[in-house]
Scaffold this motif. Structure first.
Motif, mmCIF file in Angstrom:
data_model
loop_
_atom_site.group_PDB
_atom_site.id
_atom_site.type_symbol
_atom_site.label_atom_id
_atom_site.label_comp_id
_atom_site.label_asym_id
_atom_site.label_seq_id
_atom_site.Cartn_x
_atom_site.Cartn_y
_atom_site.Cartn_z
ATOM 1 N N TRP A 1 0.825 -1.209 0.000
ATOM 2 C CA TRP A 1 0.000 0.000 0.000
ATOM 3 C C TRP A 1 0.860 1.260 0.000
ATOM 4 O O TRP A 1 0.438 2.293 -0.541
ATOM 5 C CB TRP A 1 -0.944 -0.006 1.196
ATOM 6 N N THR A 2 2.058 1.196 0.558
ATOM 7 C CA THR A 2 2.961 2.348 0.507
ATOM 8 C C THR A 2 3.395 2.619 -0.934
ATOM 9 O O THR A 2 3.490 3.778 -1.355
ATOM 10 C CB THR A 2 4.189 2.115 1.394
ATOM 11 N N ILE A 3 3.677 1.558 -1.690
ATOM 12 C CA ILE A 3 4.025 1.718 -3.108
ATOM 13 C C ILE A 3 2.854 2.323 -3.866
ATOM 14 O O ILE A 3 3.014 3.227 -4.703
ATOM 15 C CB ILE A 3 4.435 0.364 -3.714
ATOM 16 N N ARG A 4 1.645 1.839 -3.577
ATOM 17 C CA ARG A 4 0.452 2.412 -4.223
ATOM 18 C C ARG A 4 0.340 3.896 -3.907
ATOM 19 O O ARG A 4 0.073 4.718 -4.790
ATOM 20 C CB ARG A 4 -0.791 1.660 -3.746
ATOM 21 N N ASN A 5 0.545 4.272 -2.649
ATOM 22 C CA ASN A 5 0.458 5.684 -2.261
ATOM 23 C C ASN A 5 1.544 6.519 -2.925
ATOM 24 O O ASN A 5 1.307 7.683 -3.287
ATOM 25 C CB ASN A 5 0.554 5.819 -0.741
ATOM 26 N N PHE A 6 2.719 5.949 -3.109
ATOM 27 C CA PHE A 6 3.790 6.700 -3.781
ATOM 28 C C PHE A 6 3.431 6.971 -5.234
ATOM 29 O O PHE A 6 3.689 8.065 -5.752
ATOM 30 C CB PHE A 6 5.107 5.922 -3.704
ATOM 31 N N ARG B 1 2.940 10.685 -5.298
ATOM 32 C CA ARG B 1 4.326 11.053 -5.593
ATOM 33 C C ARG B 1 5.093 11.416 -4.326
ATOM 34 O O ARG B 1 5.924 12.320 -4.312
ATOM 35 C CB ARG B 1 4.367 12.223 -6.586
ATOM 36 N N ASP B 2 4.798 10.715 -3.274
ATOM 37 C CA ASP B 2 5.462 10.941 -1.997
ATOM 38 C C ASP B 2 5.308 9.678 -1.161
ATOM 39 O O ASP B 2 4.406 8.866 -1.399
ATOM 40 C CB ASP B 2 4.849 12.140 -1.281
ATOM 41 N N VAL B 3 6.183 9.520 -0.188
ATOM 42 C CA VAL B 3 6.098 8.360 0.706
ATOM 43 C C VAL B 3 5.002 8.620 1.722
ATOM 44 O O VAL B 3 5.165 9.468 2.616
ATOM 45 C CB VAL B 3 7.443 8.090 1.400
ATOM 46 N N VAL B 4 3.888 7.916 1.596
ATOM 47 C CA VAL B 4 2.739 8.078 2.488
ATOM 48 C C VAL B 4 2.392 6.710 3.065
ATOM 49 O O VAL B 4 1.674 5.933 2.434
ATOM 50 C CB VAL B 4 1.523 8.674 1.754
ATOM 51 N N PRO B 5 2.907 6.373 4.235
ATOM 52 C CA PRO B 5 2.513 5.087 4.839
ATOM 53 C C PRO B 5 1.031 5.090 5.206
ATOM 54 O O PRO B 5 0.508 6.063 5.751
ATOM 55 C CB PRO B 5 3.385 5.001 6.096
#
Length: 386
Positions: free
Chosen positions: A214-219, A223-227
């Motif tokens: 899900w972190t990869i999906r958010n990135f 376009r940012d690291v969003v845990p």
């Protein structure tokens, strides 16, 4: 069918049936149950297309709305689908309560705790709302069960990491308690330092792996690291400020028109968290579907006193016995409750925010009742007869 399975089936049927019955009786009254909520609307939209995977669909954690969207996909988009899902989750939570008590605190403790939760009007009410509260309660109870049991195998650390990932992706506020969990694994998992260090390493490695998808999906989306989700930044902001190259500009400089909002302090929040009855009006929580309450609500206060207020003195007694006798399971349950209560003191609290740990409060309270009865019995046997 064994007696144990018959007990489990009866407890499940009781908890599930009463939650559904509450929805049947009060579901048509908009002054009691709100059918609409933010989670319901988002999950209904998720069923229509797969755009939510690649677009900024919602700032909230994905756990509950993904589960609700799956239920909608299988059984159709309706309030009753959400009710049935929550009723099943509530019933399974009741079974976990039975298992925790039976295996770790005493068989009668488990049975009475499960019956208490199954008959809790407050939990009936929250099962009728299409919100994540019931799922969070289920995951907190499951995680507490995993932590309270003795650790025998290294794979336990991986299992705990998986449960934590589910909980964090459903309610990100529990990320704040992650350091306490790491400390517990380091000092309480085993009595051997090397093995404890291995537990911590395996737990952190597994948690990192479970966070990746899900972190990869958010990135890709932000376009940012969003845990987890954007709402998690509320709890990870202190860490972000430490890692930031330059300190953030004061809000008064960047937004001179901003209005300062005074929020309740720590002790006011703690008072709200532990409060038994309400004597002031409550604005409710429209996002969760929680209706506003007047200054005096007989329905609300009666349920609070009967389901929670009666237990509170015995919860204090159970806490004392847990500390005095160093009972591992009771201490884990107590630490979970107190850690969460302190967290709510900083971020805001109300009586319904206590829902997440009420099953654990029930267990500690009934453990206190058991120890008080045992102490009375022992004193009676020691009294000489004439």
């Amino acid at each position: 069918m064994t007696p144990d399975r018959r007990t489990l089936l009866a407890l499940f049927a009781l908890a599930f049936g009463l939650r559904v019955l509450y929805a049947v009786v009060f579901g048509d009254d908009p002054n009691v149950v709100a059918h609409d909520s933010y989670g319901y609307r988002i999950a209904a939209r998720m069923v229509e297309s797969w755009e939510w995977i690649t677009t900024p669909f919602s700032p909230t954690a994905p756990g509950y709305r993904m589960l609700l969207a799956l239920a909608f996909k299988l059984f159709g988009v309706s309030w009753w689908t959400a009710v049935m899902l929550n009723a099943v989750l509530g019933a399974i939570t009741t079974l976990f309560l039975y298992r925790i008590g039976e295996r770790l605190l005493g068989k009668r403790v488990g049975l009475i705790a499960a019956l208490w939760l199954g008959l809790s009007v407050n939990h009936w009410y929250f099962a009728s709302l299409a919100a994540r509260d019931v799922l969070v309660t289920f995951l907190v109870t499951w995680l507490a069960y995993a932590l309270a049991r003795p650790f025998y195998r290294m794979r336990t650390a991986t299992w705990i990491a998986f449960l934590c990932a589910l909980l964090f992706h459903t309610e990100p506020m529990f990320l704040v308690l992650l350091p306490l969990l790491i400390v517990f694994l380091a000092v309480g998992s085993t009595h051997h330092r090397v093995l404890s260090a291995q537990y911590v390493f395996l737990f952190m490695a597994a948690l990192f792996v479970f966070f990746l998808p899900w972190t990869i999906r958010n990135f890709v989306v932000y376009r940012d690291v969003v845990p987890v989700a954007l709402e998690a930044q509320r709890y990870t902001a202190p860490v972000a400020r430490i890692l930031r190259d330059a300190p953030p500009e004061p809000a008064a400089t960047t937004h001179p028109e901003a209005t300062v909002i005074r929020r309740p302090g720590f002790f006011a929040n703690e008072r709200e968290f532990w409060r038994v009855a309400r004597f002031a009006a409550s604005p409710g929580d429209p996002a969760r579907g929680v209706r506003p309450e007047p200054a005096w609500s007989l329905r609300h206060n009666a349920a609070g006193i009967l389901n929670y207020g009666v237990l509170l003195p015995f919860f204090v007694a159970g806490s004392i016995f847990a500390v005095k006798r160093r009972h591992r399971a009771a201490l884990v349950l107590l630490s979970t409750v107190l850690g969460y209560a302190v967290l709510r003191g900083f971020i805001g609290a109300s009586d319904y925010s206590r829902l997440y740990v009420e099953p654990l409060i029930i267990l500690v309270a009934l453990y206190g009742v058991k120890e008080l009865l045992e102490k009375r019995r022992t004193a009676g046997e020691a009294t000489p007869t004439a």
